[in-house]
Design a protein around this motif. Structure first.
Motif, short mmCIF file in Angstrom:
data_model
loop_
_atom_site.label_atom_id
_atom_site.label_comp_id
_atom_site.label_asym_id
_atom_site.label_seq_id
_atom_site.Cartn_x
_atom_site.Cartn_y
_atom_site.Cartn_z
N HIS A 192 -11.73 -1.14 6.74
CA HIS A 192 -13.60 -1.23 7.10
C HIS A 192 -13.89 -1.04 5.42
O HIS A 192 -15.09 -1.63 5.39
CB HIS A 192 -14.07 0.53 7.56
N ILE A 193 -13.47 -0.83 4.25
CA ILE A 193 -13.60 -0.76 2.86
C ILE A 193 -13.65 -2.56 2.57
O ILE A 193 -15.08 -3.04 2.10
CB ILE A 193 -13.54 0.06 1.69
N GLU A 194 -12.54 -2.74 3.00
CA GLU A 194 -12.14 -4.41 2.96
C GLU A 194 -13.69 -5.12 3.64
O GLU A 194 -13.64 -5.82 2.87
CB GLU A 194 -10.91 -5.00 3.75
N ALA A 195 -13.92 -4.81 4.62
CA ALA A 195 -14.55 -6.03 5.15
C ALA A 195 -15.92 -5.05 4.45
O ALA A 195 -17.29 -6.04 4.29
CB ALA A 195 -14.91 -5.25 6.98
N LEU A 196 -16.35 -4.17 4.05
CA LEU A 196 -17.24 -3.92 3.42
C LEU A 196 -17.94 -4.89 1.92
O LEU A 196 -18.77 -5.24 1.71
CB LEU A 196 -18.24 -2.66 3.02
N LEU A 197 -16.73 -4.43 1.42
CA LEU A 197 -16.69 -4.89 0.38
C LEU A 197 -16.72 -6.75 0.04
O LEU A 197 -17.01 -6.75 -0.54
CB LEU A 197 -15.56 -4.50 -0.59
N SER A 198 -15.85 -6.95 1.16
CA SER A 198 -16.37 -8.29 1.93
C SER A 198 -17.36 -8.98 1.98
O SER A 198 -18.16 -10.26 2.03
CB SER A 198 -14.98 -8.75 2.77
N ARG A 199 -18.11 -8.60 2.84
CA ARG A 199 -19.72 -8.97 3.40
C ARG A 199 -20.26 -9.09 2.21
O ARG A 199 -21.41 -9.37 1.63
CB ARG A 199 -20.15 -7.87 4.06
N SER A 221 -19.47 5.62 -0.16
CA SER A 221 -20.23 6.94 0.52
C SER A 221 -18.51 7.45 0.93
O SER A 221 -18.66 7.86 1.61
CB SER A 221 -21.05 7.14 1.61
N ILE A 222 -17.76 6.45 1.78
CA ILE A 222 -16.98 6.88 2.29
C ILE A 222 -15.63 6.64 1.25
O ILE A 222 -15.02 8.01 1.89
CB ILE A 222 -16.42 4.96 2.82
N LEU A 223 -15.70 6.38 1.21
CA LEU A 223 -14.59 6.16 -0.72
C LEU A 223 -14.66 8.13 -0.90
O LEU A 223 -13.55 8.15 -1.51
CB LEU A 223 -14.79 5.52 -2.04
N ASN A 224 -15.32 7.87 -1.42
CA ASN A 224 -16.39 9.74 -1.45
C ASN A 224 -15.83 11.00 -0.59
O ASN A 224 -16.54 12.24 -1.34
CB ASN A 224 -17.79 9.82 -2.51
N ALA A 225 -15.81 10.39 0.33
CA ALA A 225 -16.00 11.38 1.62
C ALA A 225 -14.21 12.53 1.68
O ALA A 225 -13.54 11.78 0.70
CB ALA A 225 -15.08 10.50 3.08
N LYS A 226 -14.73 13.42 2.03
CA LYS A 226 -13.48 14.85 1.92
C LYS A 226 -11.92 13.94 3.04
O LYS A 226 -12.07 13.45 3.28
CB LYS A 226 -13.54 15.95 1.59
N ASN A 227 -10.94 14.39 1.40
CA ASN A 227 -9.49 13.45 2.11
C ASN A 227 -9.40 12.57 2.31
O ASN A 227 -8.41 11.81 3.43
CB ASN A 227 -9.40 15.09 3.38
N VAL A 228 -10.54 11.82 2.36
CA VAL A 228 -10.35 9.92 2.93
C VAL A 228 -9.24 9.35 1.99
O VAL A 228 -8.52 8.19 2.74
CB VAL A 228 -11.64 8.93 2.65
N GLU A 233 -3.04 4.05 1.06
CA GLU A 233 -1.87 4.11 -0.08
C GLU A 233 -2.67 3.83 -1.33
O GLU A 233 -4.18 3.84 -1.62
CB GLU A 233 -1.29 3.02 -0.27
N GLN A 234 -1.94 5.01 -2.30
CA GLN A 234 -2.74 5.42 -3.12
C GLN A 234 -3.21 4.55 -4.59
O GLN A 234 -4.69 4.09 -4.50
CB GLN A 234 -1.69 6.10 -4.46
N ASN A 235 -2.30 3.24 -4.44
CA ASN A 235 -2.58 1.82 -5.56
C ASN A 235 -4.24 0.93 -4.72
O ASN A 235 -5.29 0.88 -5.78
CB ASN A 235 -1.37 1.26 -5.67
N ASP A 236 -3.83 0.82 -3.62
CA ASP A 236 -4.65 0.20 -3.19
C ASP A 236 -5.94 1.30 -2.95
O ASP A 236 -7.25 0.90 -3.56
CB ASP A 236 -4.44 0.50 -1.37
N PHE A 237 -6.27 2.66 -2.60
CA PHE A 237 -7.46 3.50 -2.96
C PHE A 237 -7.87 3.74 -3.86
O PHE A 237 -9.28 2.95 -4.05
CB PHE A 237 -7.54 5.22 -2.19
N LEU A 238 -7.43 3.59 -5.19
CA LEU A 238 -7.68 3.42 -6.44
C LEU A 238 -8.55 2.06 -7.14
O LEU A 238 -9.19 1.81 -7.62
CB LEU A 238 -6.38 3.79 -7.43
N MET A 239 -7.62 0.58 -6.73
CA MET A 239 -8.19 -0.50 -7.34
C MET A 239 -9.35 -0.75 -6.12
O MET A 239 -10.67 -1.36 -6.97
CB MET A 239 -7.41 -1.41 -6.71
N LYS A 240 -9.91 -0.05 -4.62
CA LYS A 240 -11.13 -0.87 -3.86
C LYS A 240 -11.93 0.48 -4.67
O LYS A 240 -12.93 0.11 -4.58
CB LYS A 240 -10.63 -0.26 -2.37
N THR A 241 -11.75 1.60 -4.91
CA THR A 241 -12.60 2.70 -5.57
C THR A 241 -13.42 1.70 -7.13
O THR A 241 -14.02 1.77 -7.13
CB THR A 241 -12.15 3.72 -6.20
#
Length: 295
Positions: A192-199, A221-228, A233-241
């Motif tokens: 979902h984040i991938e699609a938002l960033l692409s758009r 908002s999604i990346l800051n949500a609790k426990n998201v 994968e850890q590296n994917d989360f950090l790079m997307k953030t």
């Protein structure tokens, strides 16, 4: 892997040399065909295991032997594609599958969605975007309700790479909206984040900054949500953030807002060496612009 291969060779020889003469012929052929089919299936399983263990040479040997005996064995073709994609040998995927519409492939292969998906990926990485789009659309047509969100993400990426003059924005947006609906309904935050960033990138490319900022705001908002983060994968989360906050900072109309994004990303997310430098460098640039604590 080698034990399975050896056992099947011995089994095949045992059948050949221990079958009574009266059984040779029509009665023997079905049994031998079943053994050959089983041998191909087990070889594929062993090759898949070798791929998971990054043992490319063993996987290639098993699959090559399979393809010699059965050039149109579907699992063998798919695993060979996986091997070439894993090895970033995209040209060989295209050579292996060629243009399926011209190769007279068996209908079971021609109508396999996974085969078209791999062909689309290979063309995408070779920057043959027209061919990639044709293949991914064929894969989507064949999916028949079993919607693969990765196919929609790939479709979005292809549109993102297209020259501005090639497609109208209004013609591409529905594909992104469909992708976002699908990834949200399936609850797959990374895609979902991938699609938002692409758009968001697509909107910037076409000069629509307001809608790009809205997509980036939704991403934050999604990346800051609790426990998201447990969905990533850890590296994917950090790079997307990192990318989300860097992108947001670059679109703000004043340096103070940009710096606020970068400060938040630095202070609230633990970044390893891979994702930290871009944030640190851009943050330093904006601090210099504002004259904030230059030491």
């Amino acid at each position: 892997i080698y034990i399975f291969g050896g056992l099947f060779k011995k089994l095949r020889l045992w059948v050949l040399f221990n079958t009574p003469a009266e059984m040779v012929g029509a009665q023997m052929e079905p049994g031998m065909a079943q053994i050959e089919r089983l041998h191909s299936d087990v070889s594929c399983m062993c090759a898949e295991l070798a791929l998971q263990m990054d043992n490319i040479s063993v996987a290639f040997k098993l699959l090559s032997n399979n393809s010699i005996n059965k050039p149109y064995h579907l699992n063998t073709l798919l695993l060979l594609c996986n091997l070439y994609l894993k090895n970033m040998d995209y040209t060989n995927v295209v050579k292996l599958l060629c243009d399926p519409t011209q190769k007279n492939l068996p209908i079971t292969i021609f109508n396999d969605e996974k085969m078209w998906k791999r062909l689309s990926l290979a063309h995408y990485y070779l920057q043959n975007f027209d061919e990639s789009l044709l293949a991914v659309n064929k894969a989507l047509d064949l999916s028949q309700g079993q919607q693969d969100p990765c196919l929609y993400i790939l479709n979005c990426r292809i549109f993102l790479q297209a020259p501005v003059s090639k497609y109208h924005l209004k013609d591409m947006v529905p594909t992104f909206e469909k992708t976002l609906e699908l990834t949200q309904s399936l609850q797959v935050p990374p895609l979902h984040i991938e699609a938002l960033l692409s758009r968001a990138q697509l909107f910037v490319k076409h000069g629509d900054l307001d809608r790009a900022k809205m997509d980036l705001s939704d991403s934050m908002s999604i990346l800051n949500a609790k426990n998201v983060s447990r969905h990533f994968e850890q590296n994917d989360f950090l790079m997307k953030t990192s990318f989300t906050y860097l992108f947001s900072a670059s679109l703000e109309d004043c340096a103070e807002k940009s710096l606020a994004h970068l400060d938040y990303a630095r202070d609230n997310v633990h970044h390893p060496q891979e994702s930290a430098p871009p944030l640190t460098q851009m943050r330093a640039i904006f601090r210099c612009i504002l004259g904030v604590d230059l030491n």
